[in-house]
Motif scaffolding. Structure first.
Motif, mmCIF file in Angstrom:
data_model
loop_
_atom_site.group_PDB
_atom_site.id
_atom_site.type_symbol
_atom_site.label_atom_id
_atom_site.label_comp_id
_atom_site.label_asym_id
_atom_site.label_seq_id
_atom_site.Cartn_x
_atom_site.Cartn_y
_atom_site.Cartn_z
ATOM 1 N N ALA A 33 7.910 22.488 -5.811
ATOM 2 C CA ALA A 33 8.530 21.196 -5.489
ATOM 3 C C ALA A 33 7.735 20.024 -6.042
ATOM 4 N N GLY A 34 6.421 20.177 -6.156
ATOM 5 C CA GLY A 34 5.600 19.103 -6.712
ATOM 6 C C GLY A 34 5.413 17.950 -5.753
ATOM 7 N N PRO A 35 4.630 16.954 -6.149
ATOM 8 C CA PRO A 35 4.347 15.820 -5.268
ATOM 9 C C PRO A 35 5.502 14.830 -5.222
ATOM 10 N N ILE A 36 5.482 13.994 -4.217
ATOM 11 C CA ILE A 36 6.431 12.885 -4.138
ATOM 12 C C ILE A 36 5.999 11.815 -5.131
ATOM 13 N N PRO A 37 6.898 11.297 -5.947
ATOM 14 C CA PRO A 37 6.508 10.293 -6.950
ATOM 15 C C PRO A 37 5.792 9.100 -6.333
ATOM 16 N N GLY A 38 4.690 8.710 -6.932
ATOM 17 C CA GLY A 38 3.924 7.587 -6.412
ATOM 18 C C GLY A 38 4.694 6.292 -6.421
ATOM 19 N N ALA A 39 5.647 6.149 -7.325
ATOM 20 C CA ALA A 39 6.420 4.911 -7.403
ATOM 21 C C ALA A 39 7.233 4.658 -6.139
ATOM 22 N N ALA A 40 7.481 5.716 -5.365
ATOM 23 C CA ALA A 40 8.255 5.549 -4.137
ATOM 24 C C ALA A 40 7.539 4.656 -3.137
ATOM 25 N N LEU A 41 6.229 4.514 -3.298
ATOM 26 C CA LEU A 41 5.455 3.699 -2.375
ATOM 27 C C LEU A 41 5.289 2.254 -2.844
ATOM 28 N N ASP A 42 5.729 1.949 -4.050
ATOM 29 C CA ASP A 42 5.521 0.609 -4.597
ATOM 30 C C ASP A 42 6.083 -0.496 -3.697
ATOM 31 N N PRO A 43 7.299 -0.342 -3.142
ATOM 32 C CA PRO A 43 7.819 -1.420 -2.287
ATOM 33 C C PRO A 43 6.948 -1.669 -1.053
ATOM 34 N N VAL A 44 6.362 -0.604 -0.499
ATOM 35 C CA VAL A 44 5.499 -0.765 0.673
ATOM 36 C C VAL A 44 4.234 -1.516 0.291
ATOM 37 N N LEU A 45 3.601 -1.095 -0.767
ATOM 38 C CA LEU A 45 2.343 -1.713 -1.181
ATOM 39 C C LEU A 45 2.547 -3.169 -1.577
ATOM 40 N N SER A 46 3.670 -3.459 -2.213
ATOM 41 C CA SER A 46 3.908 -4.832 -2.667
ATOM 42 C C SER A 46 4.291 -5.770 -1.536
ATOM 43 N N SER A 47 4.693 -5.216 -0.389
ATOM 44 C CA SER A 47 5.101 -6.061 0.740
ATOM 45 C C SER A 47 3.940 -6.379 1.673
ATOM 46 N N GLN A 48 2.750 -5.905 1.355
ATOM 47 C CA GLN A 48 1.597 -6.203 2.201
ATOM 48 C C GLN A 48 1.240 -7.686 2.101
ATOM 49 N N ARG A 49 0.922 -8.294 3.219
ATOM 50 C CA ARG A 49 0.523 -9.692 3.244
ATOM 51 C C ARG A 49 -0.902 -9.851 2.728
ATOM 52 N N THR A 50 -1.261 -11.058 2.412
ATOM 53 C CA THR A 50 -2.591 -11.302 1.842
ATOM 54 C C THR A 50 -3.707 -11.002 2.841
ATOM 55 N N ASP A 51 -3.397 -11.037 4.143
ATOM 56 C CA ASP A 51 -4.430 -10.733 5.138
ATOM 57 C C ASP A 51 -4.548 -9.239 5.418
ATOM 58 N N GLY A 52 -3.797 -8.419 4.656
ATOM 59 C CA GLY A 52 -3.879 -6.974 4.802
ATOM 60 C C GLY A 52 -2.866 -6.371 5.745
ATOM 61 N N THR A 53 -1.968 -7.185 6.284
ATOM 62 C CA THR A 53 -1.035 -6.696 7.292
ATOM 63 C C THR A 53 0.343 -6.408 6.716
ATOM 64 N N TRP A 54 1.126 -5.713 7.529
ATOM 65 C CA TRP A 54 2.560 -5.550 7.292
ATOM 66 C C TRP A 54 3.285 -6.050 8.538
ATOM 67 N N GLY A 55 4.493 -6.533 8.339
ATOM 68 C CA GLY A 55 5.289 -7.021 9.456
ATOM 69 C C GLY A 55 5.960 -8.334 9.102
ATOM 70 N N THR A 56 7.067 -8.621 9.788
ATOM 71 C CA THR A 56 7.870 -9.789 9.454
ATOM 72 C C THR A 56 7.544 -11.012 10.295
ATOM 73 N N THR A 57 6.885 -10.825 11.432
ATOM 74 C CA THR A 57 6.585 -11.948 12.304
ATOM 75 C C THR A 57 5.412 -12.767 11.781
ATOM 76 N N ASP A 58 5.409 -14.050 12.105
ATOM 77 C CA ASP A 58 4.289 -14.911 11.708
ATOM 78 C C ASP A 58 3.107 -14.791 12.659
ATOM 79 N N ASP A 59 3.299 -14.135 13.778
ATOM 80 C CA ASP A 59 2.219 -13.927 14.750
ATOM 81 C C ASP A 59 1.395 -12.723 14.321
ATOM 82 N N ALA A 60 0.157 -12.960 13.906
ATOM 83 C CA ALA A 60 -0.684 -11.870 13.402
ATOM 84 C C ALA A 60 -0.906 -10.792 14.450
#
Length: 319
Positions: A23-50
């Motif tokens: 079956a092989g590995p899951i393509p690394g590109a599948a994670l690109d949207p997650v990595l690119s959505s990280q905030r500059t402070d290192g977090t994920w999430g839509t709220t402005d409350d850290a």
């Protein structure tokens, strides 16, 4: 089936190993949207409350660690945020940085995640917390003796992490953290090893007494599920969050001691779910918000993510 030990019967895993290799590995590109959505402070999430981004960041960092992506800058930024915004004065993981925000399973899950990424400096306070405060109590009795109270809320919040009967999910997560600490070659022989071994033995026996999956009356123990859906947690799952699955429990017990006939019901249950052409289906998943599923859930198609986990647990029985 082949008998690899006189105590338990384990399956021939060759077909599923071959399927996973092909079956092989899951393509690394599948994670690109997650990595690119990280905030500059290192977090994920839509709220402005850290503070409200702590748990989305924890769960995303846990999945990245499980996928072997701890060397990435994104993972390290997330961990740095958690270390500064989600720990108590004594370094224990907390949802809000206070003692009231500490939960047993979160402490243990963060310990395992930190260890996966080589952050022993952050894992060490979690291991110390587990050794000092985590209990394995049943109906008010504990083989660990009296434990100090870290915060009174731990006895009642979310059903009670440390109630008169300890939350079994928390016990499993604590066992996983201790087992990883013990197996980490970088962990020093500084006096903790004897404590870790002793507590792991208690955790392991508590799970074996339940045959890993049952209540005292023989019915399936609902772990992180409602009593009306008690069997849900037995299904292969990826990713896990605070919840557990039978694969995680079997993996813990298999890696921390010799084979025991009380493992057999769990082994048999997982073996029965293996698909004819090899591999196990992914039947449950708890993806963090904003993290697209890397594989779909299905009862009929094999999953690389589920198969890797189940193979790891079953292989530990013959290691």
């Amino acid at each position: 089936m082949s008998c690899a030990d006189a105590v338990v019967t384990v399956p021939d895993l060759g077909t599923s190993r071959a399927w996973l290799d092909a079956a092989g590995p899951i393509p690394g590109a599948a994670l690109d949207p997650v990595l690119s959505s990280q905030r500059t402070d290192g977090t994920w999430g839509t709220t402005d409350d850290a503070r409200r981004r702590v748990l989305p960041t924890l769960w995303t960092a846990v999945v990245l660690a499980e996928l072997g992506l701890t060397p990435t800058p994104a993972w390290h930024r997330a961990v740095d945020f958690l270390a500064t915004r989600a720990t108590t004065d004594d370094g224990a993981f907390s949802r809000d940085g206070t003692r009231a925000g500490v939960l047993s399973c979160y402490v243990a899950i963060s310990a395992t995640m930190f260890l996966r990424g080589g952050r022993r400096d952050l894992a060490e306070p979690q291991i110390d917390w587990i050794l000092r405060y985590q209990d394995v109590r049943s109906d008010g009795c504990s083989p660990l003796g009296d434990r100090p109270v870290y915060h009174p809320g731990l006895a009642v919040r979310y059903g009670g992490c440390l109630a008169s009967t300890s939350c079994v999910v928390g016990v499993v997560k604590a066992g996983q953290a201790l087992a990883r600490w013990r197996g980490d070659p970088a962990s020093p022989d500084d006096g903790r090893r004897d404590e870790v071994d002793a507590m792991l033995a208690v955790v392991r026996e508590a799970l074996l007494e339940r045959h890993l999956m049952f209540r005292s009356d023989g019915e399936v123990l609902p772990l992180g599920t409602s009593p009306t859906r008690a069997c849900d947690w037995l299904a292969p799952t990826f990713p896990l969050d605070w919840r557990t699955d039978l694969t995680e429990v079997l993996d813990l017990v298999a890696r921390t001691g010799p084979a025991d006939p009380r493992m057999q019901p769990a082994i048999d249950h997982l073996v029965a779910l293996e698909l004819p052409g090899g591999g196990w289906p992914l039947q449950r998943s708890f993806w963090p918000a904003g993290f697209s599923a890397l594989e779909p859930r299905s009862a009929r198609r094999p999953s690389r993510l589920a198969t890797r986990r189940v193979l790891g647990a079953l292989s530990a029985l013959t290691a």
